[in-house]
Design an enzyme around this catalytic site. Sequence first.
Site, PDB file in Angstrom:
ATOM      1  N   ASP A 214      35.764  -3.495  27.414  1.00 36.59           N
ATOM      2  CA  ASP A 214      35.603  -2.680  28.635  1.00 36.59           C
ATOM      3  C   ASP A 214      34.118  -2.411  28.853  1.00 36.59           C
ATOM      4  OD1 ASP A 214      35.968  -0.408  30.677  1.00 36.59           O
ATOM      5  OD2 ASP A 214      38.051  -0.832  30.184  1.00 36.59           O
ATOM      6  N   HIS A 253      44.455  -5.631  40.070  1.00 35.47           N
ATOM      7  CA  HIS A 253      44.782  -4.978  41.346  1.00 35.47           C
ATOM      8  C   HIS A 253      43.639  -4.065  41.834  1.00 35.47           C
ATOM      9  CE1 HIS A 253      46.843  -1.047  39.707  1.00 35.47           C
ATOM     10  NE2 HIS A 253      45.665  -1.253  39.166  1.00 35.47           N
TER      11      HIS A 253
HETATM   12  C1  LIG Z   1      42.813   0.964  36.002  1.00 30.80           C
HETATM   13  S1  LIG Z   1      41.889   0.810  34.549  1.00 30.80           S
HETATM   14  C2  LIG Z   1      43.093   0.064  33.463  1.00 30.80           C
HETATM   15  C3  LIG Z   1      42.812   0.351  32.031  1.00 30.80           C
HETATM   16  C4  LIG Z   1      43.843  -0.173  31.029  1.00 30.80           C
HETATM   17  N1  LIG Z   1      44.017  -1.595  31.124  1.00 30.80           N
HETATM   18  C5  LIG Z   1      45.153   0.552  31.220  1.00 30.80           C
HETATM   19  O1  LIG Z   1      46.104  -0.011  31.744  1.00 30.80           O
HETATM   20  O2  LIG Z   1      45.190   1.742  30.853  1.00 30.80           O
HETATM   21  C6  LIG Z   1      40.738  -0.496  34.848  1.00 30.80           C
HETATM   22  C7  LIG Z   1      39.764  -0.710  33.694  1.00 30.80           C
HETATM   23  O3  LIG Z   1      38.849  -1.762  34.054  1.00 30.80           O
HETATM   24  C8  LIG Z   1      37.588  -1.429  33.502  1.00 30.80           C
HETATM   25  N2  LIG Z   1      36.513  -2.179  34.177  1.00 30.80           N
HETATM   26  C9  LIG Z   1      36.057  -2.016  35.436  1.00 30.80           C
HETATM   27  N3  LIG Z   1      35.043  -2.872  35.680  1.00 30.80           N
HETATM   28  C10 LIG Z   1      34.868  -3.591  34.548  1.00 30.80           C
HETATM   29  C11 LIG Z   1      33.957  -4.632  34.178  1.00 30.80           C
HETATM   30  N4  LIG Z   1      33.062  -5.093  35.053  1.00 30.80           N
HETATM   31  N5  LIG Z   1      34.052  -5.144  32.938  1.00 30.80           N
HETATM   32  C12 LIG Z   1      34.955  -4.677  32.034  1.00 30.80           C
HETATM   33  N6  LIG Z   1      35.853  -3.694  32.336  1.00 30.80           N
HETATM   34  C13 LIG Z   1      35.809  -3.158  33.575  1.00 30.80           C
HETATM   35  C14 LIG Z   1      37.495   0.069  33.748  1.00 30.80           C
HETATM   36  O4  LIG Z   1      36.486   0.683  32.976  1.00 30.80           O
HETATM   37  C15 LIG Z   1      38.903   0.508  33.403  1.00 30.80           C
HETATM   38  O5  LIG Z   1      39.019   0.860  32.047  1.00 30.80           O
END
Ligand SMILES: C[S@@+](CC[C@H](N)C(=O)[O-])C[C@H]1O[C@@H](n2cnc3c(N)ncnc32)[C@H](O)[C@@H]1O
Length: 342
Positions: A214, A253
Amino acid sequence: MEALDSYHMMLSLAESFSTPFVIKAIIKLGIPNILAKSDKPIHVDEMCTILQAATGQAHNSEIVRRLMQSLCRKNIFEEQPAGVFGHNSLSRWLIDGTPKSLASFFLLTTSEAGQAAWHHLHELALEVTSSSTSAFAKAHGKSIFEFAANDPVFADLWFGFLDSFGHIIINGVLEGYDGFQSVAQVLVDVGGGTGLSVSKIVQAFPHIKGVNFDLPHTIASGTQNFPGVEHIAGDMFESVPKGDAIYMQKVLHNWNDEKAKAVLKNCYNALPVGGKIIIVDHIFDPHQKAVVDQDLGMLVFTGGKQRSASEWRELLASQGFSNVNFKPLPAVKSQAVIEAFK
Ligand SMILES: C[S@@+](CC[C@H](N)C(=O)[O-])C[C@H]1O[C@@H](n2cnc3c(N)ncnc32)[C@H](O)[C@@H]1O
Protein backbone atom coordinates in the site's frame (compact mmCIF):
# COMPACT_ATOMS: atom_id res chain seq x y z
CA MET A 1 -50.01 9.39 -6.72
CA GLU A 2 -51.93 12.35 -5.24
CA ALA A 3 -50.15 15.70 -5.65
CA LEU A 4 -49.89 16.10 -1.86
CA ASP A 5 -48.38 12.61 -1.42
CA SER A 6 -45.60 13.39 -3.87
CA TYR A 7 -45.09 16.79 -2.19
CA HIS A 8 -44.64 15.14 1.22
CA MET A 9 -42.41 12.48 -0.29
CA MET A 10 -40.14 15.17 -1.75
CA LEU A 11 -40.12 17.11 1.56
CA SER A 12 -39.09 14.00 3.40
CA LEU A 13 -36.35 13.36 0.81
CA ALA A 14 -35.03 16.90 1.35
CA GLU A 15 -34.66 16.11 5.05
CA SER A 16 -33.36 12.57 4.68
CA PHE A 17 -29.76 13.78 5.15
CA SER A 18 -30.61 14.18 8.86
CA THR A 19 -30.59 10.47 9.74
CA PRO A 20 -26.80 9.91 9.35
CA PHE A 21 -26.24 13.07 11.41
CA VAL A 22 -28.51 11.91 14.24
CA ILE A 23 -26.63 8.60 14.15
CA LYS A 24 -23.36 10.54 14.33
CA ALA A 25 -24.64 12.46 17.38
CA ILE A 26 -25.66 9.24 19.12
CA ILE A 27 -22.26 7.66 18.39
CA LYS A 28 -20.40 10.76 19.62
CA LEU A 29 -22.42 10.65 22.84
CA GLY A 30 -21.37 7.01 23.29
CA ILE A 31 -24.94 5.71 23.57
CA PRO A 32 -24.61 2.52 21.45
CA ASN A 33 -21.76 1.34 23.71
CA ILE A 34 -23.61 2.16 26.94
CA LEU A 35 -26.64 0.19 25.78
CA ALA A 36 -24.36 -2.68 24.70
CA LYS A 37 -22.83 -2.89 28.19
CA SER A 38 -26.23 -3.13 29.88
CA ASP A 39 -28.05 -6.46 30.00
CA LYS A 40 -31.42 -4.68 29.69
CA PRO A 41 -32.87 -1.60 27.96
CA ILE A 42 -32.18 1.68 29.80
CA HIS A 43 -34.41 4.65 30.62
CA VAL A 44 -33.13 7.88 29.08
CA ASP A 45 -32.70 9.50 32.54
CA GLU A 46 -30.48 6.63 33.68
CA MET A 47 -28.61 6.84 30.36
CA CYS A 48 -27.84 10.50 31.06
CA THR A 49 -26.66 9.66 34.60
CA ILE A 50 -24.26 7.04 33.19
CA LEU A 51 -23.05 9.51 30.53
CA GLN A 52 -22.44 12.17 33.18
CA ALA A 53 -20.49 9.73 35.36
CA ALA A 54 -18.35 8.74 32.36
CA THR A 55 -17.66 12.23 31.02
CA GLY A 56 -18.17 14.55 34.00
CA GLN A 57 -20.63 16.51 31.89
CA ALA A 58 -24.40 16.83 32.44
CA HIS A 59 -26.57 15.65 29.51
CA ASN A 60 -30.00 16.98 28.51
CA SER A 61 -32.30 13.95 28.75
CA GLU A 62 -35.08 15.64 26.74
CA ILE A 63 -32.72 16.12 23.77
CA VAL A 64 -31.27 12.61 24.10
CA ARG A 65 -34.84 11.19 24.16
CA ARG A 66 -35.79 13.12 20.99
CA LEU A 67 -32.68 11.92 19.16
CA MET A 68 -33.31 8.31 20.21
CA GLN A 69 -36.99 8.49 19.29
CA SER A 70 -36.21 9.88 15.86
CA LEU A 71 -33.99 6.85 15.20
CA CYS A 72 -36.59 4.44 16.65
CA ARG A 73 -39.08 5.76 14.07
CA LYS A 74 -36.56 4.55 11.45
CA ASN A 75 -36.31 1.15 13.17
CA ILE A 76 -32.84 1.90 14.56
CA PHE A 77 -32.96 1.09 18.35
CA GLU A 78 -36.14 0.00 20.10
CA GLU A 79 -38.23 2.02 22.54
CA GLN A 80 -39.93 -0.14 25.15
CA PRO A 81 -41.91 1.41 26.93
CA ALA A 82 -41.79 5.22 26.56
CA GLY A 83 -38.33 6.58 27.34
CA VAL A 84 -36.70 3.15 27.72
CA PHE A 85 -34.31 2.31 24.88
CA GLY A 86 -32.48 -0.83 23.86
CA HIS A 87 -30.59 -2.21 20.89
CA ASN A 88 -32.04 -3.99 17.89
CA SER A 89 -30.35 -5.66 14.93
CA LEU A 90 -29.73 -2.34 13.11
CA SER A 91 -28.46 -0.30 16.06
CA ARG A 92 -25.94 -3.00 17.07
CA TRP A 93 -23.87 -2.03 14.01
CA LEU A 94 -23.22 1.32 15.73
CA ILE A 95 -21.36 -0.13 18.73
CA ASP A 96 -17.87 1.33 18.44
CA GLY A 97 -14.68 -0.67 18.81
CA THR A 98 -15.99 -4.07 17.68
CA PRO A 99 -14.57 -5.74 14.55
CA LYS A 100 -17.83 -5.34 12.65
CA SER A 101 -18.76 -1.83 13.76
CA LEU A 102 -20.08 0.66 11.20
CA ALA A 103 -19.52 3.56 13.63
CA SER A 104 -16.35 4.74 11.89
CA PHE A 105 -18.09 4.58 8.49
CA PHE A 106 -20.87 6.90 9.74
CA LEU A 107 -18.29 9.24 11.27
CA LEU A 108 -16.28 9.21 8.04
CA THR A 109 -19.20 9.90 5.67
CA THR A 110 -20.61 12.63 7.95
CA SER A 111 -17.19 14.22 8.58
CA GLU A 112 -16.81 17.80 7.36
CA ALA A 113 -14.26 16.65 4.80
CA GLY A 114 -16.56 13.89 3.55
CA GLN A 115 -19.64 16.13 3.39
CA ALA A 116 -17.76 18.89 1.54
CA ALA A 117 -17.29 16.55 -1.41
CA TRP A 118 -21.03 16.32 -2.16
CA HIS A 119 -21.23 20.08 -2.73
CA HIS A 120 -19.03 19.64 -5.82
CA LEU A 121 -20.84 16.72 -7.44
CA HIS A 122 -22.36 18.78 -10.28
CA GLU A 123 -18.88 19.97 -11.33
CA LEU A 124 -18.02 16.45 -12.47
CA ALA A 125 -20.82 16.62 -15.05
CA LEU A 126 -19.25 19.77 -16.47
CA GLU A 127 -16.05 17.92 -17.40
CA VAL A 128 -16.77 16.72 -20.90
CA THR A 129 -13.57 14.73 -21.42
CA SER A 130 -12.98 11.61 -19.35
CA SER A 131 -11.35 12.55 -16.08
CA SER A 132 -10.07 10.68 -13.05
CA THR A 133 -11.04 13.41 -10.61
CA SER A 134 -13.62 13.07 -7.83
CA ALA A 135 -15.97 15.49 -6.07
CA PHE A 136 -13.72 14.97 -3.01
CA ALA A 137 -10.67 16.20 -4.97
CA LYS A 138 -12.70 19.16 -6.30
CA ALA A 139 -13.51 20.11 -2.70
CA HIS A 140 -10.07 19.59 -1.18
CA GLY A 141 -7.60 19.86 -4.07
CA LYS A 142 -6.30 16.34 -3.35
CA SER A 143 -7.51 12.74 -3.50
CA ILE A 144 -9.07 11.08 -0.47
CA PHE A 145 -5.87 8.97 -0.12
CA GLU A 146 -3.64 12.07 -0.06
CA PHE A 147 -6.06 13.77 2.34
CA ALA A 148 -5.89 10.79 4.73
CA ALA A 149 -2.08 10.96 4.57
CA ASN A 150 -2.12 14.52 5.89
CA ASP A 151 -5.03 14.59 8.35
CA PRO A 152 -4.57 12.24 11.35
CA VAL A 153 -8.20 12.55 12.54
CA PHE A 154 -9.57 11.69 9.09
CA ALA A 155 -6.93 8.93 8.78
CA ASP A 156 -8.17 7.33 12.04
CA LEU A 157 -11.73 7.22 10.72
CA TRP A 158 -10.47 5.95 7.35
CA PHE A 159 -8.48 3.07 8.89
CA GLY A 160 -11.40 2.25 11.21
CA PHE A 161 -13.71 2.08 8.18
CA LEU A 162 -11.22 -0.13 6.24
CA ASP A 163 -10.97 -2.54 9.16
CA SER A 164 -14.70 -2.88 9.75
CA PHE A 165 -15.53 -3.32 6.05
CA GLY A 166 -12.45 -5.52 5.67
CA HIS A 167 -13.64 -7.92 8.39
CA ILE A 168 -17.03 -8.40 6.81
CA ILE A 169 -15.73 -8.76 3.26
CA ILE A 170 -12.81 -11.09 3.95
CA ASN A 171 -15.06 -13.39 6.01
CA GLY A 172 -17.45 -13.51 3.03
CA VAL A 173 -14.54 -14.22 0.67
CA LEU A 174 -13.12 -17.03 2.82
CA GLU A 175 -16.59 -18.55 3.06
CA GLY A 176 -17.48 -18.30 -0.64
CA TYR A 177 -14.19 -18.67 -2.58
CA ASP A 178 -12.08 -21.83 -2.75
CA GLY A 179 -9.17 -20.57 -4.88
CA PHE A 180 -6.53 -19.78 -2.24
CA GLN A 181 -5.38 -23.39 -1.76
CA SER A 182 -3.83 -23.37 -5.24
CA VAL A 183 -1.71 -20.23 -4.62
CA ALA A 184 1.87 -21.60 -4.78
CA GLN A 185 3.39 -19.35 -2.13
CA VAL A 186 3.47 -15.55 -2.35
CA LEU A 187 0.16 -13.67 -2.43
CA VAL A 188 0.47 -9.91 -2.88
CA ASP A 189 -2.48 -7.85 -1.63
CA VAL A 190 -2.32 -4.72 -3.79
CA GLY A 191 -3.90 -1.74 -2.02
CA GLY A 192 -4.26 -4.01 0.99
CA GLY A 193 -4.86 -1.16 3.46
CA THR A 194 -4.32 -2.21 7.06
CA GLY A 195 -3.25 -5.73 6.03
CA LEU A 196 -6.19 -7.34 7.78
CA SER A 197 -7.49 -9.20 4.70
CA VAL A 198 -4.24 -10.84 3.70
CA SER A 199 -3.58 -11.73 7.35
CA LYS A 200 -6.91 -13.60 7.50
CA ILE A 201 -6.06 -15.40 4.26
CA VAL A 202 -2.66 -16.45 5.65
CA GLN A 203 -4.32 -17.60 8.89
CA ALA A 204 -6.70 -19.82 6.90
CA PHE A 205 -4.01 -21.01 4.43
CA PRO A 206 -0.69 -21.10 6.34
CA HIS A 207 1.31 -22.24 3.27
CA ILE A 208 0.78 -18.71 1.84
CA LYS A 209 3.33 -15.95 2.45
CA GLY A 210 1.33 -12.70 2.52
CA VAL A 211 2.51 -9.33 1.24
CA ASN A 212 0.49 -6.26 2.09
CA PHE A 213 1.31 -3.54 -0.46
CA ASP A 214 0.00 0.00 0.00
CA LEU A 215 0.98 3.67 -0.03
CA PRO A 216 3.80 4.70 2.34
CA HIS A 217 1.54 6.58 4.79
CA THR A 218 -0.83 3.60 5.09
CA ILE A 219 2.04 1.21 5.73
CA ALA A 220 3.58 3.65 8.21
CA SER A 221 0.50 4.46 10.28
CA GLY A 222 -2.40 2.11 9.40
CA THR A 223 -0.92 -1.35 9.77
CA GLN A 224 -0.04 -3.71 12.59
CA ASN A 225 2.22 -6.75 12.75
CA PHE A 226 0.46 -9.86 11.49
CA PRO A 227 2.30 -13.21 11.56
CA GLY A 228 3.15 -14.37 8.02
CA VAL A 229 2.56 -10.93 6.47
CA GLU A 230 5.21 -8.55 5.15
CA HIS A 231 4.21 -4.92 4.63
CA ILE A 232 5.69 -3.19 1.58
CA ALA A 233 5.21 0.50 0.76
CA GLY A 234 4.98 1.76 -2.81
CA ASP A 235 2.83 3.12 -5.59
CA MET A 236 0.82 0.60 -7.62
CA PHE A 237 0.84 3.01 -10.58
CA GLU A 238 4.62 2.57 -10.74
CA SER A 239 4.99 -1.15 -10.00
CA VAL A 240 3.74 -3.86 -7.65
CA PRO A 241 5.82 -6.53 -5.85
CA LYS A 242 6.20 -9.86 -7.64
CA GLY A 243 4.13 -12.79 -6.39
CA ASP A 244 2.58 -16.11 -7.41
CA ALA A 245 -0.86 -14.53 -7.19
CA ILE A 246 -2.29 -11.06 -6.65
CA TYR A 247 -5.26 -10.16 -4.46
CA MET A 248 -7.09 -6.84 -4.85
CA GLN A 249 -10.07 -6.10 -2.65
CA LYS A 250 -12.12 -2.95 -3.30
CA VAL A 251 -9.29 -1.20 -5.08
CA LEU A 252 -10.09 -1.07 -8.80
CA HIS A 253 -13.54 0.43 -8.22
CA ASN A 254 -11.72 3.53 -6.89
CA TRP A 255 -10.38 4.32 -10.34
CA ASN A 256 -11.59 5.15 -13.84
CA ASP A 257 -10.75 2.76 -16.70
CA GLU A 258 -7.51 4.47 -17.67
CA LYS A 259 -6.11 4.29 -14.11
CA ALA A 260 -7.48 0.77 -13.49
CA LYS A 261 -5.74 -0.42 -16.68
CA ALA A 262 -2.43 1.05 -15.48
CA VAL A 263 -2.70 -0.91 -12.19
CA LEU A 264 -3.69 -4.11 -13.99
CA LYS A 265 -0.73 -3.76 -16.36
CA ASN A 266 1.63 -3.61 -13.37
CA CYS A 267 -0.13 -6.61 -11.79
CA TYR A 268 0.26 -8.56 -15.04
CA ASN A 269 4.00 -7.79 -15.09
CA ALA A 270 4.36 -8.94 -11.47
CA LEU A 271 2.85 -12.40 -12.10
CA PRO A 272 4.45 -15.56 -13.55
CA VAL A 273 2.84 -17.12 -16.64
CA GLY A 274 -0.28 -18.93 -15.38
CA GLY A 275 -0.39 -16.74 -12.24
CA LYS A 276 -3.77 -15.47 -11.18
CA ILE A 277 -5.29 -12.24 -10.06
CA ILE A 278 -8.09 -12.44 -7.50
CA ILE A 279 -10.23 -9.30 -7.49
CA VAL A 280 -12.99 -8.68 -4.96
CA ASP A 281 -15.36 -5.97 -6.06
CA HIS A 282 -18.96 -5.15 -6.91
CA ILE A 283 -20.65 -6.31 -10.08
CA PHE A 284 -22.77 -3.41 -11.27
CA ASP A 285 -26.47 -4.08 -11.78
CA PRO A 286 -28.68 -1.02 -12.40
CA HIS A 287 -31.59 -2.75 -10.61
CA GLN A 288 -29.74 -3.16 -7.30
CA LYS A 289 -30.09 -0.04 -5.16
CA ALA A 290 -27.06 -0.83 -2.95
CA VAL A 291 -24.64 -1.10 -5.85
CA VAL A 292 -26.08 1.99 -7.60
CA ASP A 293 -25.54 3.92 -4.33
CA GLN A 294 -21.99 2.54 -4.16
CA ASP A 295 -21.36 3.66 -7.73
CA LEU A 296 -22.33 7.20 -6.76
CA GLY A 297 -20.12 6.95 -3.68
CA MET A 298 -17.15 6.09 -5.89
CA LEU A 299 -17.87 9.07 -8.16
CA VAL A 300 -17.97 11.40 -5.17
CA PHE A 301 -15.10 10.09 -3.06
CA THR A 302 -12.55 8.62 -5.47
CA GLY A 303 -13.63 9.33 -9.08
CA GLY A 304 -14.06 5.58 -9.69
CA LYS A 305 -17.03 3.44 -10.65
CA GLN A 306 -18.67 0.05 -10.23
CA ARG A 307 -18.37 -2.22 -13.28
CA SER A 308 -20.73 -4.73 -14.87
CA ALA A 309 -19.53 -8.27 -15.63
CA SER A 310 -18.87 -7.39 -19.28
CA GLU A 311 -16.93 -4.26 -18.27
CA TRP A 312 -14.76 -6.38 -15.95
CA ARG A 313 -14.08 -8.87 -18.77
CA GLU A 314 -13.14 -6.07 -21.15
CA LEU A 315 -10.90 -4.33 -18.61
CA LEU A 316 -9.02 -7.54 -17.75
CA ALA A 317 -8.70 -8.66 -21.38
CA SER A 318 -7.28 -5.24 -22.34
CA GLN A 319 -4.26 -5.98 -20.12
CA GLY A 320 -3.75 -9.57 -21.30
CA PHE A 321 -5.69 -11.50 -18.62
CA SER A 322 -7.81 -14.47 -19.74
CA ASN A 323 -10.13 -17.18 -18.37
CA VAL A 324 -12.13 -14.69 -16.32
CA ASN A 325 -14.41 -16.37 -13.73
CA PHE A 326 -17.00 -14.72 -11.51
CA LYS A 327 -17.69 -16.30 -8.12
CA PRO A 328 -20.59 -14.58 -6.35
CA LEU A 329 -20.19 -14.02 -2.60
CA PRO A 330 -23.65 -14.51 -1.06
CA ALA A 331 -22.48 -13.21 2.35
CA VAL A 332 -21.49 -9.81 0.89
CA LYS A 333 -24.31 -8.90 -1.42
CA SER A 334 -23.56 -7.75 -5.00
CA GLN A 335 -19.85 -8.42 -4.54
CA ALA A 336 -17.96 -11.23 -6.19
CA VAL A 337 -14.53 -12.71 -6.65
CA ILE A 338 -13.37 -12.02 -10.19
CA GLU A 339 -10.55 -14.41 -10.98
CA ALA A 340 -8.37 -14.13 -14.11
CA PHE A 341 -5.10 -15.63 -15.33
CA LYS A 342 -1.91 -14.42 -17.05
C1 LIG B 1 -10.85 1.22 -0.48
S1 LIG B 1 -9.27 0.90 0.12
C2 LIG B 1 -9.28 -0.88 0.18
C3 LIG B 1 -8.32 -1.42 1.18
C4 LIG B 1 -8.33 -2.94 1.37
N1 LIG B 1 -8.06 -3.63 0.14
C5 LIG B 1 -9.65 -3.37 1.96
O1 LIG B 1 -10.48 -3.95 1.27
O2 LIG B 1 -9.85 -3.08 3.16
C6 LIG B 1 -8.17 1.26 -1.21
C7 LIG B 1 -6.70 1.13 -0.83
O3 LIG B 1 -5.89 1.48 -1.97
C8 LIG B 1 -4.74 2.14 -1.48
N2 LIG B 1 -4.09 2.92 -2.55
C9 LIG B 1 -4.55 4.05 -3.14
N3 LIG B 1 -3.66 4.49 -4.06
C10 LIG B 1 -2.63 3.61 -4.05
C11 LIG B 1 -1.41 3.53 -4.78
N4 LIG B 1 -1.11 4.44 -5.71
N5 LIG B 1 -0.58 2.49 -4.52
C12 LIG B 1 -0.87 1.56 -3.57
N6 LIG B 1 -2.03 1.59 -2.85
C13 LIG B 1 -2.90 2.59 -3.09
C14 LIG B 1 -5.29 3.02 -0.37
O4 LIG B 1 -4.29 3.51 0.49
C15 LIG B 1 -6.28 2.07 0.29
O5 LIG B 1 -5.68 1.35 1.33
